[in-house]
Structure formats: C-alpha cells, structure tokens
Design a protein around this motif. Structure first.
Motif, PDB file in Angstrom:
ATOM      1  N   ASN A  32       0.874  -1.259  -0.085  1.00  0.00           N
ATOM      2  CA  ASN A  32       0.047   0.025  -0.170  1.00  0.00           C
ATOM      3  C   ASN A  32       0.860   1.296   0.116  1.00  0.00           C
ATOM      4  N   TYR A  33       1.989   1.343   0.748  1.00  0.00           N
ATOM      5  CA  TYR A  33       2.730   2.438   0.718  1.00  0.00           C
ATOM      6  C   TYR A  33       3.551   2.790  -0.515  1.00  0.00           C
ATOM      7  N   ALA A  79       2.775   1.895  -3.479  1.00  0.00           N
ATOM      8  CA  ALA A  79       1.603   2.432  -4.103  1.00  0.00           C
ATOM      9  C   ALA A  79       1.252   3.825  -4.117  1.00  0.00           C
ATOM     10  N   ASN A  80       0.988   4.297  -2.759  1.00  0.00           N
ATOM     11  CA  ASN A  80       0.956   5.715  -2.604  1.00  0.00           C
ATOM     12  C   ASN A  80       2.065   6.524  -2.905  1.00  0.00           C
TER      13      ASN A  80
END
Lengths: 272, 272, 272
Positions: free
Chosen positions: C35-36, C38-39
C-alpha cells in the motif's frame, strides 16, 4: 500484594529498556495489520520484521528477541511458519504472543490451528473478550473479528487459560491482565472509543506485548504495552476527535510517550 | 420518474441504517487495499472482516451481511475462496459486489475468474471505465489497473452487463449507476482529482457498496456509497490540498458525514 | 568529471519527465510495503500496479515501463512471479530494480532467490548497507531487515556488484550511488532520522528508482529518486517532528516537489 506505585515504576523501567534495546520482533501477522503493526513497533522503540514463510521461520525465530503470532487472515504457508516459529520459540525460550483473532466455531480452520499452537506454551495469550471467552471454553459469539462481549464480563472466565500460558491479556473499553505471577487481576483504563474504529490496533498491541516481553516479565510486558496504548489513545483523542487525524495522533503519542506521561496518565487498578 | 429529492431522502435513510446496523462485511480483496478498505468501512459505520481463505469462506459468508470480491492481486487460495464465497452468497441471498480490477486481455488469469464469478450473479458490478467497458465486450485499453477511458464515454455501453447483475456502478470524474430498478441512469458528481492519487480508493468504494447493499436496495446502495465518497472527497480537498493530508482528511470526512451534509452537497443527476 | 550543477539540471529534467509520462511500474513487493509503495509512486507521479502472480507476470511485465522486485516477505507464488518478470524485463529491455531485503545467511530462502535473479541483470541493485555489503561478499550482520552498518563504511565494497547491474544504490544517513557510467561515487545527503522509523520507506524508494529508470539513465534515476526522497524527508521533518505527522508530511512533500526545491535543497556530492 502489589502496590500501584511499584507497578508504575516497573512500567517506566520496561519502557526505558525497550528504547535502549530496540529488540528484534518477528511478526507472523495478517495482511490488514502488517504495515500498521510494523509502524507501531517502530514508533514504540522496537525493530519489527514480518518474516512469515516456513522456509526461514526457524532460523529467524532463533535470532529474534520475541515472536508475535496473529491469525487474522492466515494462508497455508503462514500456518506452517506459525508452527515452526512457535516450536522454535519454545525450544530456545524466546517469549511469544498468541493472538487468536476470530477464534470461534465459524472460523474453524484458524481455531484448530490455535489449539495446535497452544501446545508450544505461548508466553501471553491476548485477544478481545469474545475470542478469550470462546478460547476459555465458553459458548460465545462474535461479529466476525470484532467482539460482542464486554471485557468486564469475561475476565473471570479466562483464569483457566493460565494452564496454557504465563499471562492472559484481554483488551476492551477496560483491559484485564491475568497472570500466575500474582494473585490479583490488573485492570487498565484509558484509551479512546476511537481505537477500535482504527483497524488492526488490537493486532499491533499483540506485537507490542511481544516486544515488551523481551525486556521484562510477561505480566509487566502486558501491563506496559496496554498502558502505552491507553495513554496514547487518550491523549490522541483529546486533540484529534475525527478518525483520520486520530490515527495520525495516536502514532505520534505512541512515539512520544515518556516517564512523566506514564506517571500522570497510567490508570492501573488492582482487583481482589 | 425518480425525483432527485426523493433520492436524497433515501440516501439519508440508507446512511442512517448503516450507522444503526453496523453490518458485518466480508472482503476478499487485494494486499494493497486490505488495510485501507477495512479503515474505510469502520469510518463509514460497517464492521469489516478480511476473511479470504477457502477453508473458512463458506461458513463466514453464511454469517456475513454482505460480501465484497476484488481481484486486484489475487492468489490461488483467494481465487478458491472467491468462488466458494460467491456461490454461498448466491445460495443464501447475501448481496455481493464484484470489482474486476484490471479486467483485460493482458491480465487473463483474473479476467477468466471474473467470467466464472459472473455465473453467481453479483448484486453489483463496480469498476473504472476501462474495466467496465472491456467487461461489456468492447475493445478497450487500460494502464495497468488505472483507467484510460472517461466514465462519460462508457456508461451507455454498460447496459448489457445488467444481464449478469442488478446494478452497475462506474467510478470516474463523474460516477454512473445503471440499474434494472429504474429506466434512468444516475450520475453523481463531486469528489476530488486527488482521490485517484490515493491508492485503493476504488477498492474501498466497492467494499462500501457491499455494506450499503445489506441495508437498502442495490441501486440505492450504489448511489449512497458514491455520494458518501463524493462528499468526503470534495470536503477533504477543500481543506487539504496535498496528498498526505488529503488522505487523512478524506477519512475524517467519511467518518463525519451527516444528513445535513448529504442535503447540502449531494450532487445527483438523473439522465434520460 | 561530472559537474554538480549539470547533475541538478538532469535531476530536474528526470522529475519533469516522470510527471509528463506517468510510467506504469509493476511492483512485486512485500505485504508491509504494498500500500505504501503504491501511494509513494502515485504521489511522485508514476502509475503503480502490484501484479505479483506468476500467471500474469510475463504479459504484464511486457506492457510495463519498469519493474521493481522486493524480497521483504516473499511467498512461493511471488518467487515464481519474480523469476518470470525479471526474465521478461531482461528480454524486452525493460529497466528493473532488485531490492534484496534481508539478504543474509539467516534468511537463506530469499537470499538464494536473489542469487538466481542476478542472472537477469538488474538495472539497479538497491538496499541498505548491511544488505549491500553481504551481497558484495562480505561477512556482515543485520538486525532482521534493518541495517547495522553505516552506508559510509560500505560503499567502497559495493564496486564489485557492478558486474551484475548498471548501478548500485545504498541508502542510509547518507546515500551512495555507484555506476559504470561515471568513475565517481555520488553521495546524497539530506532526509531525516525519522525516515527509517516509518516502515517500508526503503522499499518504496526502490519502486521509485524503477519509475525514474523508465525516463532517464540508471545513474540519474538513482540520483533523482534519492534526491526526491531526501528533500521530502528533510522538509517534512522541519514541520512535523513526530512520527505520525511526519509520515503524512513526507507524502505531502513527495507530492509537492518542484524545480525550485530541487535547486535549493538537493545536496549532492561527487566523490573521488
């Protein structure tokens, strides 16, 4: 009988040791919690590593200071790693925490694995009221992975789990800690109603208990981790009433705990 | 013909029911979205559980109020769980949402699974314009998992997907909702250009649609979830123009929606 | 000899190209970082896709602009995907980055896979000092996945890794970049001591290097990604001294980099 003031001193000492030692904590945890639990451990002073494959489990548990096993979203590979790591932890006397997320008749696969893992004598079993009550042999209900019971109603039932572990920690509006070390039940107040609205806080708490287990006794590790969370939750909610900003503030407060805050805010009760 | 004012009333009612019921929503979702989607569901008033293994899929879908299936980063075990849970949802008439992330000829493995899942009649199919257009049988293109098409250009093509489901929801700069319930297409404006810059917002929206499906009709569930997101995105961007703070503010706004904000900000158009 | 002012110009140009091209970057990464990372890619201007299954690896790498492989928490399926994607990247001359997280004798399964992946000639190998030192053939130690060595002490040893790749990037309090393109070692200062307290920053940096590799040379990609991170970390720490708010501010600063900030804050040294 334990004195509250003595406990506070011990909590401060455990917190200081965590900062000084930065213990390596292996976490076999769920996909929801992995990033969050790693950040919580870093914020609190530990060094996390989410090594969860069966091929490296033995060698990595061997070099870790503590182990945290959480059954939130297990895969078959993780299940194998859990058994190997739990066994290795017991063999080398590494403290380890078991978080039986969702333990219930509906989630049988993981619940059977929890029963298997109990044979490796976890240092601490921690969970919410529904999980702990069901694990203690009571007919119980849950809403998926969230508790439908109050921790107040459950802690007395948890006594028989001490045959499997050194310490039981139940999280909820108030937290309860049971241990063979002492005859009293320890109740910890504080925190915020926003905490259960942030996913994986309970899972991260399990990882933090493991971290503290590497620097103090199981009972004090549970007390310190719960106090750490309760103070951070309370102070965060005071300045950040909405869930997004609360989540950020909670991490800030986990990071900036200190001895003065522990003395001022730790709300520990010793029950009969 | 539907009246806009009637729709707004229904949206408020659906939002209130979600707060009152806290439905248990099972999410089989991707590794990028799992933490974020759980937090979005909690912020909006639902109770998430990311149970995604094939061994517990049947019993857990059976007790869940709704199911969300997302094919962002599938594993073989998840693929099995998806089939079991979709079948169980159909059998027990649980609403379920299908989010065919990345549906395209390049990502054949998941696209074949989407085709299989369609036989279990999803309540809602939701996706971005590229995914929905390709799923509707058009030659289309995408940039990985992001859309290269505008939702304005695609919604008319999506009509034939209603043979597989009760409702189709297309997200984009404007969102479009198609349903057999009504002859009109519903267009929802609002949100912020920052939303697609936060990963997994679309995936979390799918999970929120599932949550609303457990308290209202499929069409109203789609409208309410999209309005909930559009208002939160718009209000968050007004006070937080950078991506990190926007992400925090978006969660705050999802959490603090109320009837007044729905009346004031819901931007719903009824087409043709 | 390279001039510092020329390098700054090239860094600005690379950053501008990233904004203009929004390259599709495939990431096969760990559960903590997905997730990180990708952000971070979205905030910096790239388009991430975390496609990590072996069944879609070949076709997806074929359409991607760059590939990032990270061995933080590998699964057997990911291991297969890594090999297929690395091979495909080499075959179609797509740039790819290898991040050998935890490379050590204790984590043998992944370390053996890293050795296998080297045959596909990664464009860039990036890691912390412990990982790079061990990979370069030295007896070394690490604390799980965190480094116990200083990057200052290690960069000279990394020269022999250039037989396997075009560029080596070592992150730490100062970052070092080695390349066959030039005879000099490039040292990048800046950042914040808070950065390693946010999990997965190193992993996200690897993904960002991959993104930049699709718009410029390997050496400039490494320099630009490290400068991007160093400026964001420095500016974030100046206004956000606690870890939760720092994490938000860091994302804000990654997102709001511009040519003026690069000129003002880029701290690049050319060694020897």
């Amino acid at each position: 009988m334990l004195e509250r003031s003595f406990l506070i001193e011990q909590v401060i000492e455990a917190w200081q040791k965590l900062q000084a030692n930065t213990p390596l904590v292996q976490c076999i945890t769920n996909q929801v919690a992995s990033n969050y639990a790693a950040n919580v451990l870093l914020a609190c002073g530990a060094s996390p590593a989410m090594i969860d494959n069966p091929f490296e489990a033995q060698s990595f548990t061997h070099i870790s200071s503590a182990l945290s096993i959480n059954l939130g979203t297990p895969t078959e590979q993780q299940m194998q790693a859990m058994q190997i790591s739990a066994q290795t932890a017991q063999q080398y006397q590494k403290p380890w925490v078991l978080d039986p997320v969702g333990y219930s008749s509906v989630l049988k696969w993981r619940s059977d694995m929890v029963d298997v893992l109990l044979q490796y004598h976890p240092t601490v079993i921690r969970g919410n009221a529904s999980e702990i009550s069901t694990l203690a042999g009571n007919q119980s209900s849950s809403k998926g992975v969230d508790s439908t019971l109050s921790s107040d109603a459950v802690y007395a039932q948890a006594q028989n789990l001490l045959q499997h572990c050194d310490c039981v920690a139940i999280s909820g509006a108030s937290d309860y800690i049971l241990s063979d070390e002492i005859r009293q039940v320890i109740k910890i107040n504080g925190g915020s109603a926003l905490q259960p609205k942030v996913t994986a806080t309970g899972c991260a708490l399990g990882a933090l208990i493991a971290a503290y287990c590497s620097v103090t006794s199981p009972m004090l590790a549970c007390v310190t981790a719960h106090v750490h969370f309760a103070i951070a939750g309370q102070l965060a909610a005071e300045r950040a009433p909405l869930i997004g900003q609360f989540s950020v503030a909670f991490m800030d407060e986990l990071f900036s705990l200190n001895a003065e805050k522990i003395v001022q805010y730790a709300d520990i009760e010793l029950l009969g």
